[in-house]
Design a protein around this motif. Sequence first.
Motif, mmCIF file in Angstrom:
data_model
loop_
_atom_site.group_PDB
_atom_site.id
_atom_site.type_symbol
_atom_site.label_atom_id
_atom_site.label_comp_id
_atom_site.label_asym_id
_atom_site.label_seq_id
_atom_site.Cartn_x
_atom_site.Cartn_y
_atom_site.Cartn_z
ATOM 1 N N GLU A 35 61.525 -1.333 -3.680
ATOM 2 C CA GLU A 35 60.847 -0.811 -5.107
ATOM 3 C C GLU A 35 59.808 -1.912 -5.521
ATOM 4 O O GLU A 35 58.493 -1.694 -5.910
ATOM 5 C CB GLU A 35 61.762 -0.527 -6.239
ATOM 6 N N ALA A 43 49.802 -1.556 -6.951
ATOM 7 C CA ALA A 43 49.028 -2.413 -7.808
ATOM 8 C C ALA A 43 47.733 -2.808 -6.970
ATOM 9 O O ALA A 43 46.703 -2.775 -7.759
ATOM 10 C CB ALA A 43 49.626 -3.538 -8.219
ATOM 11 N N ASP A 72 52.068 -10.245 -6.317
ATOM 12 C CA ASP A 72 50.949 -9.526 -5.767
ATOM 13 C C ASP A 72 49.542 -9.778 -6.455
ATOM 14 O O ASP A 72 49.773 -10.378 -7.462
ATOM 15 C CB ASP A 72 51.276 -7.994 -5.770
ATOM 16 N N LEU A 77 48.859 -6.171 -15.251
ATOM 17 C CA LEU A 77 49.047 -5.278 -16.873
ATOM 18 C C LEU A 77 48.435 -6.017 -17.849
ATOM 19 O O LEU A 77 48.706 -7.168 -18.140
ATOM 20 C CB LEU A 77 50.507 -5.060 -16.781
ATOM 21 N N LEU A 85 54.637 0.678 -20.083
ATOM 22 C CA LEU A 85 54.938 1.115 -18.895
ATOM 23 C C LEU A 85 56.385 0.534 -18.287
ATOM 24 O O LEU A 85 57.337 1.180 -17.790
ATOM 25 C CB LEU A 85 53.962 0.979 -17.786
ATOM 26 N N SER A 93 52.559 4.907 -14.397
ATOM 27 C CA SER A 93 51.126 4.906 -14.433
ATOM 28 C C SER A 93 50.622 5.828 -13.449
ATOM 29 O O SER A 93 49.740 6.498 -13.524
ATOM 30 C CB SER A 93 50.547 3.717 -14.046
ATOM 31 N N LYS A 94 51.489 6.046 -12.206
ATOM 32 C CA LYS A 94 50.970 6.568 -11.202
ATOM 33 C C LYS A 94 51.099 8.083 -11.299
ATOM 34 O O LYS A 94 50.110 9.041 -10.867
ATOM 35 C CB LYS A 94 51.708 6.298 -9.970
ATOM 36 N N GLY A 108 54.683 5.184 -5.730
ATOM 37 C CA GLY A 108 55.883 5.261 -6.748
ATOM 38 C C GLY A 108 55.202 6.645 -7.609
ATOM 39 O O GLY A 108 54.047 7.001 -7.434
ATOM 40 N N GLN A 109 56.182 7.229 -8.419
ATOM 41 C CA GLN A 109 56.014 8.297 -9.135
ATOM 42 C C GLN A 109 56.752 8.719 -10.475
ATOM 43 O O GLN A 109 56.393 9.254 -11.488
ATOM 44 C CB GLN A 109 55.794 9.671 -8.467
ATOM 45 N N PHE A 110 58.156 8.025 -10.132
ATOM 46 C CA PHE A 110 59.117 8.472 -11.143
ATOM 47 C C PHE A 110 59.328 7.611 -12.262
ATOM 48 O O PHE A 110 60.122 7.933 -13.308
ATOM 49 C CB PHE A 110 60.537 8.445 -10.201
ATOM 50 N N GLY A 113 61.544 2.666 -10.684
ATOM 51 C CA GLY A 113 61.792 1.822 -9.455
ATOM 52 C C GLY A 113 62.147 0.446 -10.199
ATOM 53 O O GLY A 113 63.084 -0.096 -9.518
ATOM 54 N N LEU A 114 61.424 -0.145 -10.882
ATOM 55 C CA LEU A 114 61.724 -1.485 -11.461
ATOM 56 C C LEU A 114 63.119 -1.413 -11.877
ATOM 57 O O LEU A 114 63.636 -2.861 -11.712
ATOM 58 C CB LEU A 114 60.580 -1.658 -12.475
ATOM 59 N N THR A 171 50.511 -9.652 -10.318
ATOM 60 C CA THR A 171 51.763 -9.634 -11.200
ATOM 61 C C THR A 171 52.767 -10.377 -10.155
ATOM 62 O O THR A 171 52.870 -10.319 -8.969
ATOM 63 C CB THR A 171 52.321 -8.242 -11.286
HETATM 64 N N1 LIG Z 1 53.323 -4.971 -9.684
HETATM 65 C C1 LIG Z 1 52.900 -4.347 -10.495
HETATM 66 N N2 LIG Z 1 51.680 -4.351 -10.976
HETATM 67 C C2 LIG Z 1 51.000 -3.401 -11.995
HETATM 68 N N3 LIG Z 1 51.747 -2.621 -12.417
HETATM 69 C C3 LIG Z 1 53.186 -2.409 -12.088
HETATM 70 C C4 LIG Z 1 53.571 -3.321 -11.120
HETATM 71 N N4 LIG Z 1 55.183 -3.060 -11.061
HETATM 72 C C5 LIG Z 1 55.100 -2.041 -12.072
HETATM 73 N N5 LIG Z 1 54.253 -1.710 -12.632
HETATM 74 C C6 LIG Z 1 54.020 -0.428 -13.556
HETATM 75 O O1 LIG Z 1 55.303 -0.229 -14.207
HETATM 76 C C7 LIG Z 1 55.401 1.112 -13.886
HETATM 77 C C8 LIG Z 1 56.896 1.530 -13.908
HETATM 78 O O2 LIG Z 1 56.988 0.863 -12.443
HETATM 79 P P1 LIG Z 1 58.385 1.472 -11.701
HETATM 80 O O3 LIG Z 1 58.540 0.685 -10.464
HETATM 81 O O4 LIG Z 1 59.586 1.583 -12.656
HETATM 82 O O5 LIG Z 1 57.859 3.290 -11.277
HETATM 83 P P2 LIG Z 1 56.879 3.661 -10.395
HETATM 84 O O6 LIG Z 1 56.509 2.617 -9.612
HETATM 85 O O7 LIG Z 1 55.958 4.406 -11.416
HETATM 86 O O8 LIG Z 1 57.671 5.092 -9.954
HETATM 87 P P3 LIG Z 1 59.005 4.930 -8.836
HETATM 88 O O9 LIG Z 1 60.242 4.956 -9.795
HETATM 89 O O10 LIG Z 1 58.673 6.092 -8.045
HETATM 90 O O11 LIG Z 1 59.058 3.792 -8.339
HETATM 91 C C9 LIG Z 1 54.497 1.470 -12.790
HETATM 92 O O12 LIG Z 1 54.237 2.979 -12.935
HETATM 93 C C10 LIG Z 1 53.345 0.623 -13.001
HETATM 94 O O13 LIG Z 1 52.334 0.974 -14.079
#
Ligand SMILES: Nc1ncnc2c1ncn2[C@@H]1O[C@H](COP(=O)(O)OP(=O)(O)OP(=O)(O)O)[C@@H](O)[C@H]1O
Length: 615
Positions: A35, A43, A72, A77, A85, A93-94, A108-110, A113-114, A171
Amino acid sequence: MNQDSVARPFQVDLRGVVDLLSRHIYSSPQVFLRELLQNGVDAVAARKMQDPAAPEGRLEIDSDGELLTVRDNGVGLTLDEATQLLATVGRSSKRDSVLNLRREDFLGQFGIGLLSCFLIADEIRVVSRSASGSRPVEWIGSTEGSFTLRSLDDPAPDGKIGDRAVLPVGTTVYLRPRPTEAAIIEPGNIRRLAAHFGEYLALRISVAGEPINKAASFLDPAGPPEEILALGADLLGATPLDWIPLDIPGTGTRGIAYLLPTAPPPSAHQANRVYLGRMLLGERVDSLLPDWAFFVRCILDTDGLQPTASREQLVEDASLEFTREELGKTLKRWIVQLATTQQRRFDQFLSVHQLSLRALSLHDDELAAVIVPWLSVETAAGRMPIRALLESGGTLRYTETTDEFRQIAAVVPPGMPVLNGGYAYESELIRRLPELSPQIQVERIRVAEVLDELAAPALADRDATAELERRAERALAEAACKVSVRNFNPEHLPALYVADPEVLRRIERSKASDVAPSFWAGIMANVDEQLGSNGKKPDDDRLRSRLCLNWANPLTRELAGVDDGLVFERTVRLLYVQAMLEGHRPLAAVDRKLLSGSLSDLIHLSVSPDFGSIR
Ligand SMILES: Nc1ncnc2c1ncn2[C@@H]1O[C@H](COP(=O)(O)OP(=O)(O)OP(=O)(O)O)[C@@H](O)[C@H]1O
């Protein structure tokens, strides 16, 4: 207004969500790294889209065994974005076009992940500086369900990052795993894990300063074949029998199908290694190929298919169905091409996977049309390709059992195609041949229908043949084999081992007809019918398999005139064993004893200086 009717936001119990992720969505805590890699890739892609002149993307992973950092140089952000987010479960954001970017350009889309970082650590610290030039921010989320957010103009607690001038755009995520999970970030492990998920990513990735990226040879079938084969050997754990390039432009799906060198067990599931946007989706994806394609294992990359929330399987939708059908067509095309151009390799393929291919052909009309003509069957005239039989047209006769086939094969008139339907799935397949060629009819055949009259010898010879039967039975007393002398075709066959109950009945009938042919034959036929219809057990002795000596054969006639007991015995025993071998019957210990006794006599005879002393 009533207080109860006011709309209120849902509350999220973060512990519950993390529990849901770890127990029901993700298969292992290791996915947190996937993730983070994915967020870094996205990003960097977002920054490139906003500013094509941005520096080349990089992702750096470092671990001292206690603290893991993933850095990265992507879009970063702002304070507002981090608020919206990072701490809103399900916000991305995606997908939500927060950054006005296209969904399909991201992995990513959901928006969950974080949170997977909570599978290994109680706290996620994100330090980010947006490419838009705003102040750096620090976000710290806790598994307790709270987060803090601040602009880094404030002095940082560790004093190291607070100076805008030293913090580049991008980030960094900091994780300090719980003691129980610490092994995951041990430097060797984290390197292996990063390569496992991300070695084929286009983004430059390093672990402790060392790059992990590899060329994706499976996406370049025109590349060095030894590299493609080495990848296949790694995937299968053995050298593949062959490989097939796959390319389905409609869903951006490409890769290689490797032919398994051994037949998989019938219970085996498909296990294809699939990458999504070059990031590993799963090692055991089972939905991408048609069920019948059990004989290959694929390595594929796709960017037009949807991952499930776990990112370990694919969503079952129209695109997946289309891709599966197209991959199936590619494999079928390959089979036909191999069959028509490289018979030796095709035979090798069939010899490994024949049984399963036969089984599948019974249930899959499409596959049957492709495979069956290239299979071969055992016929009375040797093995023959089914396509030759289909081309010849006419009626094909087949036996239901190998036992019947062996008895028939010995006596079948030349030119009559008799197929052995006794092997697994064979008679079912043979019965389906008319579906493949309208000029073909198939008909089951029984031993009794093929054997000639089995007529009793002429009355004038009856004394001689009765004596021959008696002496031969005595010679075979040890094997407890009954003997009958009859006339049958082909003449050149001196003896036949008969085991078919129908034929044995016929022999018995013809014995009765010896006395008064027309009268007794009719009676015996009636008795047979009754025995068959009233369910009475047939007489064991009457229906015991027996050696049938052919009175039409000169050797048999000569044998009747042999006075020397030893020579007679030896010859009868050899004829008996020969008839058994001719009928592909297994030799019992007593049969082998008869054979070796007679053979050693013969050997003695041929080497003895005194030819007459051993008879
Ligand atoms: N390294 C990063 N640089 C910039 N923005 C980030 C970064 N990591 C996370 N984000 C922001 O945080 C949001 C949420 O991240 P998260 O990983 O939870 O979900 P996602 O990547 O959008 O979808 P998925 O659940 O499919 O991974 C992202 O959509 C993005 O906007």
